[in-house]
Design a protein around this motif. Sequence first.
Motif, PDB file in Angstrom:
ATOM      1  N   SER A  56       1.030  -1.531  -0.236  1.00 14.58           N
ATOM      2  CA  SER A  56       0.229   0.081   0.255  1.00 14.58           C
ATOM      3  C   SER A  56       0.228   1.360  -0.149  1.00 14.58           C
ATOM      4  O   SER A  56       1.820   1.284   0.054  1.00 14.58           O
ATOM      5  CB  SER A  56      -0.297  -0.333   1.012  1.00 14.58           C
ATOM      6  OG  SER A  56      -0.043   0.337   2.554  1.00 14.58           O
ATOM      7  N   TYR A  90       4.214   8.930  -0.764  1.00 13.70           N
ATOM      8  CA  TYR A  90       3.202   8.174  -0.261  1.00 13.70           C
ATOM      9  C   TYR A  90       2.128   9.533  -1.310  1.00 13.70           C
ATOM     10  O   TYR A  90       1.037   8.889  -1.108  1.00 13.70           O
ATOM     11  CB  TYR A  90       2.637   8.616   1.827  1.00 13.70           C
ATOM     12  CG  TYR A  90       1.232   8.809   1.995  1.00 13.70           C
ATOM     13  CD1 TYR A  90       0.687   6.880   1.500  1.00 13.70           C
ATOM     14  CD2 TYR A  90       0.555   9.679   1.991  1.00 13.70           C
ATOM     15  CE1 TYR A  90      -0.033   6.617   2.707  1.00 13.70           C
ATOM     16  CE2 TYR A  90      -0.475   9.943   2.312  1.00 13.70           C
ATOM     17  CZ  TYR A  90      -1.035   8.291   2.598  1.00 13.70           C
ATOM     18  OH  TYR A  90      -2.537   8.057   3.209  1.00 13.70           O
ATOM     19  N   LYS A 139      -0.305   8.001  -4.055  1.00 13.21           N
ATOM     20  CA  LYS A 139      -1.956   7.861  -3.270  1.00 13.21           C
ATOM     21  C   LYS A 139      -3.316   8.748  -4.586  1.00 13.21           C
ATOM     22  O   LYS A 139      -4.004   8.353  -4.839  1.00 13.21           O
ATOM     23  CB  LYS A 139      -2.064   9.215  -1.814  1.00 13.21           C
ATOM     24  CG  LYS A 139      -3.636   8.758  -0.906  1.00 13.21           C
ATOM     25  CD  LYS A 139      -3.491   7.007  -0.469  1.00 13.21           C
ATOM     26  CE  LYS A 139      -5.110   7.356   0.499  1.00 13.21           C
ATOM     27  NZ  LYS A 139      -5.224   5.931   1.062  1.00 13.21           N
TER      28      LYS A 139
END
Length: 295
Positions: free
Chosen positions: A159, A268, A272
């Motif tokens: 993730s 991130y 994302k």
Amino acid sequence: MTSLVQELAEAAAETAPTVDKRGMDMEKGKKKEKITPYKNKKTLTVYLVLRALVIFVMVRAFFRGAYENMFMCGLTLVLMILPSVLTRKLRIYLPSALEIVILCFIFAAEILGEISSFYIRVPHWDTILHTLNGFLCAAVGFALVDLFNRDEHFTFKLSPLFLAIVAFCFSMTIGVLWEFFEFSADKYFGLDMQKDTIVREINTVELDPTRSNKVVKVKDIADTIIVHSDGQQEALGLGGYLDIGIIDTMKDLFVNFIGAVVFSFLGYIYVKTRGKGKIASSFIPRVEMDDEKEE
């Protein structure tokens, strides 16, 4: 029948040069691509300017007999071409902004820092470079994990949060290993890579006369005096106590931490938002796709 054969021969004659020309153009394009170290014009300009400066410093070092500086210059030239070689071999695309930062970092660390003694002459020079080092190492860690993350041969998928955490841990690991290297160089080769710091107070249990692990505070230290084995004393005139590297090491790790956190946060956001962030995309390496490679 004769006319048909003639028409086929003429058609073959017309098409043959076109194919050969395309093949020659492709071969020329490949040769040009191999010669050029960096594809982006801005990066190439920065690389050529910095390389010329390094060569100038190398020539000057040769005439001065500073052969250690010549070695540092040679190492710098290798390090400056290394990102281009690795990106081609691993098929990783580095944004031009990140390439320029890497080149400037190498030049600032080796030529300015070591040869021109900026580590001593310029305040906080070492701090700035260690912060950039944390930033760049996080970029390398991010690129490696992202490469595995997109490879069909690997079954795991991380993730965005875990991808950022892995990049952060990779950067901090490199920072710790570098401090191990500095300590080993100082201990076994008599260098001073872990720079000393002047402090005016210390807290230690070594001065506790009861040997009961009580902290003894020594304040208002004005100087450090060395007593030699023959009894002679030497006042260093430092204006305090000479700390041997621990403060420098912890400061380096802390600023490395800051650089790693900043890049991991950018990474991130990049993952994302699927690469929509302009600032993040300017510093995020990514796996080079087939269509990008052809371009």
